[in-house]
Write an enzyme that holds these catalytic residues in place. Structure first.
Site, mmCIF file in Angstrom:
data_model
loop_
_atom_site.group_PDB
_atom_site.id
_atom_site.type_symbol
_atom_site.label_atom_id
_atom_site.label_comp_id
_atom_site.label_asym_id
_atom_site.label_seq_id
_atom_site.Cartn_x
_atom_site.Cartn_y
_atom_site.Cartn_z
ATOM 1 N N ASP A 57 10.501 4.057 6.498
ATOM 2 C CA ASP A 57 10.503 2.477 6.750
ATOM 3 C C ASP A 57 11.961 1.927 7.442
ATOM 4 O O ASP A 57 13.003 2.854 7.147
ATOM 5 C CB ASP A 57 10.627 1.796 5.138
ATOM 6 C CG ASP A 57 9.973 0.231 5.760
ATOM 7 O OD1 ASP A 57 10.205 -0.546 6.633
ATOM 8 O OD2 ASP A 57 8.831 -0.273 4.521
ATOM 9 N N ALA B 147 -15.681 -19.063 -9.926
ATOM 10 C CA ALA B 147 -15.895 -20.228 -9.354
ATOM 11 C C ALA B 147 -14.343 -20.788 -9.256
ATOM 12 O O ALA B 147 -13.946 -20.559 -10.184
ATOM 13 C CB ALA B 147 -16.811 -21.764 -9.211
ATOM 14 N N GLU C 133 -7.602 1.859 1.472
ATOM 15 C CA GLU C 133 -7.210 1.904 0.277
ATOM 16 C C GLU C 133 -7.781 0.518 -0.419
ATOM 17 O O GLU C 133 -8.521 -0.229 0.771
ATOM 18 C CB GLU C 133 -5.738 1.407 0.153
ATOM 19 C CG GLU C 133 -5.307 0.305 0.944
ATOM 20 C CD GLU C 133 -5.418 -0.619 0.537
ATOM 21 O OE1 GLU C 133 -5.654 -1.244 -0.716
ATOM 22 O OE2 GLU C 133 -5.699 -1.544 1.759
ATOM 23 N N VAL D 16 0.907 -1.288 -0.023
ATOM 24 C CA VAL D 16 -0.289 0.015 0.490
ATOM 25 C C VAL D 16 1.016 1.209 0.326
ATOM 26 O O VAL D 16 0.692 2.224 -0.592
ATOM 27 C CB VAL D 16 -1.063 -0.165 1.511
ATOM 28 C CG1 VAL D 16 -1.828 1.745 1.373
ATOM 29 C CG2 VAL D 16 -1.782 -1.234 0.360
ATOM 30 N N CYS E 294 -5.640 -9.643 1.737
ATOM 31 C CA CYS E 294 -6.707 -8.314 2.937
ATOM 32 C C CYS E 294 -8.327 -9.604 3.150
ATOM 33 O O CYS E 294 -8.492 -9.091 3.951
ATOM 34 C CB CYS E 294 -7.087 -7.417 1.226
ATOM 35 S SG CYS E 294 -5.824 -6.592 1.065
ATOM 36 N N LYS F 253 -8.042 -12.226 6.156
ATOM 37 C CA LYS F 253 -7.241 -11.234 7.516
ATOM 38 C C LYS F 253 -8.724 -10.408 7.668
ATOM 39 O O LYS F 253 -8.983 -10.295 8.567
ATOM 40 C CB LYS F 253 -6.217 -10.771 7.684
ATOM 41 C CG LYS F 253 -6.099 -9.534 6.933
ATOM 42 C CD LYS F 253 -4.203 -8.501 7.231
ATOM 43 C CE LYS F 253 -4.491 -6.869 6.555
ATOM 44 N NZ LYS F 253 -5.509 -6.066 6.578
ATOM 45 N N ASN G 260 -15.325 -5.232 1.440
ATOM 46 C CA ASN G 260 -14.294 -6.566 1.986
ATOM 47 C C ASN G 260 -15.024 -7.334 1.625
ATOM 48 O O ASN G 260 -14.754 -8.666 1.352
ATOM 49 C CB ASN G 260 -12.555 -6.557 2.403
ATOM 50 C CG ASN G 260 -11.495 -5.784 1.304
ATOM 51 O OD1 ASN G 260 -11.646 -5.666 0.129
ATOM 52 N ND2 ASN G 260 -11.133 -5.558 2.175
ATOM 53 N N LYS H 220 -14.301 -0.425 4.554
ATOM 54 C CA LYS H 220 -13.419 -0.886 3.798
ATOM 55 C C LYS H 220 -13.280 -2.507 4.360
ATOM 56 O O LYS H 220 -13.753 -3.140 3.784
ATOM 57 C CB LYS H 220 -12.233 -0.260 4.890
ATOM 58 C CG LYS H 220 -11.000 -1.332 4.409
ATOM 59 C CD LYS H 220 -10.353 -1.317 2.664
ATOM 60 C CE LYS H 220 -9.180 -2.484 2.974
ATOM 61 N NZ LYS H 220 -9.083 -2.622 0.928
ATOM 62 N N LYS I 278 -3.287 -15.052 -6.525
ATOM 63 C CA LYS I 278 -4.223 -14.373 -7.893
ATOM 64 C C LYS I 278 -2.688 -14.908 -9.006
ATOM 65 O O LYS I 278 -1.256 -14.304 -8.289
ATOM 66 C CB LYS I 278 -5.163 -13.522 -7.793
ATOM 67 C CG LYS I 278 -3.675 -12.090 -7.367
ATOM 68 C CD LYS I 278 -4.734 -11.084 -7.209
ATOM 69 C CE LYS I 278 -4.835 -10.349 -7.961
ATOM 70 N NZ LYS I 278 -6.328 -9.278 -7.817
#
Length: 447
Positions: free
Chosen positions: A31, A253, A152, A12, A261, A264, A209, A205, A322
């Site tokens: 970071d 399917a 997001e 993100v 995402c 969780k 989801n 959010k 994916k």
């Protein structure tokens, strides 16, 4: 042009910072992971996302984007600070907020001028208020700030387009003026902006989801019924999708949902409900169906291989959760791979970009250079991630190279009749219309 600080160089944070830099803003990304910052400074990407490396390079060269481990350097001159840190699942499915807490505390201790602090991490309802309290408590001296929730909605594999062409931007705050200021920052994206209170923004959010995950689990449950009764879930979904009240999206399917995402977030929302004395029956069912769908693939492989996987050689195409990402977090394909290994199978595997991550999580996998080397001498081939390059494989060559031509199509990528005509023993997901499902159903009814 605005001065932005982005805390966190994960998926993100890196996408958010890079896209804002591409819109002409000055962005400094902070970071605490020195390895990640060093990679980015050297032009190397810590994640795979189509087009991201080129965009980072372009904006770095143009001087609109910098990377550092130092909060004081990142906050110096910043107008907006984005918190984009991880919120992984805790022991009971709750969101682990330790990284949000750490970021908020360090911002409080470091800031020396007024800031608008924007939380993009997916956090439980009420975290915005909690973040404000942490900052107020840890400031050496009072400095004005506002907290805005801006969840997001990026999809891995299409994150740049999702950022630049969003369906909407959601902003929540107890400070309307701050929310309007952030709205101006997002105005160039020319998308609807929803401004609400901070807790409602946080819930939007999770609800979004959870609803998408529910659609996936719904069509997967229908696929199991289709397979048993002799219907084709692909045609069922197509017929459903023409209804404007339903639409065609998220009705594919397969193995179920995965990634960082959906799993969780559904768990966290269920945990929030349980913590407050509710019984989230639908959310629990969504997770149960998702887990069951993964097991179905292993069961099919075991059944087609004579009731045992021990000593069998199985090939897997696709390990990322994916296509168009190297992310293997909560990957259904990796879950299947581990199950095969645990039952004694030798597992050869190929993924275009996720091999390193997958082998790190499942070292017993035998990595292959391409689809054909994976299939060679295998007794079953499982296609588990719908990468484009798997769509046009030379299936005759695949068939000839296999020890036994069993193909389990976990993403319904292929035409069953075409593969059967080539000699494959084919099984898809919810594709029961080949007579077998009808016979099974008839036998059960007459027994």
């Amino acid at each position: 042009m605005s001065e932005l600080c982005v805390i966190g160089s994960g998926y993100v944070g890196l996408v958010t910072g890079t896209c804002f830099a591409d819109l002409g803003n000055h962005v400094i990304l902070v970071d605490i992971d020195e390895r990640k910052v060093s990679m980015l400074q050297d032009g190397k990407m810590p994640i795979y996302e189509p087009g991201l490396a080129e965009m980072v390079q372009r904006n770095t060269v143009a001087g609109r984007m910098r990377f550092t481990t130092c909060y004081s350097e990142g906050l110096k001159g910043a107008e907006f600070v984005f918190i984009c840190v991880g919120t992984p699942s805790g022991v009971d499915g709750e969101a682990d907020l330790q990284y949000v807490r750490s970021a908020a505390q360090t911002i409080a201790e470091t800031m020396d001028h007024p800031l608008i602090i924007i939380n993009k991490s997916t956090v439980p309802v009420g975290t915005g208020d909690w973040t404000r309290e942490i900052i107020e408590r840890n400031q050496p001296q009072p400095i004005d700030f506002a907290v805005v929730s801006c969840p997001e909605f990026l999809r891995e594999g299409s994150a740049l387009a999702d950022f630049m062409q969003p369906d909407r931007t959601v902003l929540g705050s107890s400070d309307p003026a701050a929310a309007e200021t952030v709205a101006e920052l997002y105005a160039p994206l020319d998308a609807p902006i929803v401004i609400t209170d901070i807790r409602t923004a946080e819930m939007i959010k999770y609800a979004s989801n959870a609803f998408l995950a529910t659609r996936i689990s719904f069509i997967n449950e229908i696929s199991i019924i289709c397979e048993r009764l002799g219907a084709d879930v692909e045609e069922v979904a197509r017929g459903m999708g023409f209804d404007k009240r339903i639409g065609p999206h998220f009705l594919q399917a397969g193995l179920g949902f995965g990634g960082s995402c959906f799993p969780k977030d559904v768990k966290a929302l269920a945990n929030m409900a349980q913590t407050h004395g509710m019984h989230p029956q639908l959310l629990n069912a969504v997770m149960e169906i998702n887990a069951f769908q993964r097991r179905q693939i292993t069961l099919k492989a075991r059944e087609m291989l004579g009731g045992s996987l021990n000593g069998k050689t199985v090939a897997i195409l696709g390990l990322a959760f994916k296509q168009n990402t190297d992310d293997t977090r909560e990957s259904p394909a990796l879950t299947v791979a581990r199950s095969l290994l645990n039952q004694g199978a030798t597992v050869k595997a190929y993924d275009p970009v996720a091999m390193e991550n997958a082998c790190g999580e499942a070292p017993a996998l035998i990595p292959c250079d391409n689809s054909y080397s994976a299939a060679k001498d295998a007794e079953a081939l499982l296609v588990l991630t719908p990468w484009n390059e798997f769509k046009q494989l030379d299936m005759r060559r695949i068939h000839q190279s296999m020890k036994r031509p069993i193909l389990i199509d976990g993403r319904n990528m292929y035409n069953p009749d075409e593969l059967r005509s080539l000699g494959f023993e084919y099984r898809g997901v919810g594709r029961g219309y080949n007579g077998e499902g009808l016979i099974a159903a008839d036998d059960e009814q007459t027994a």
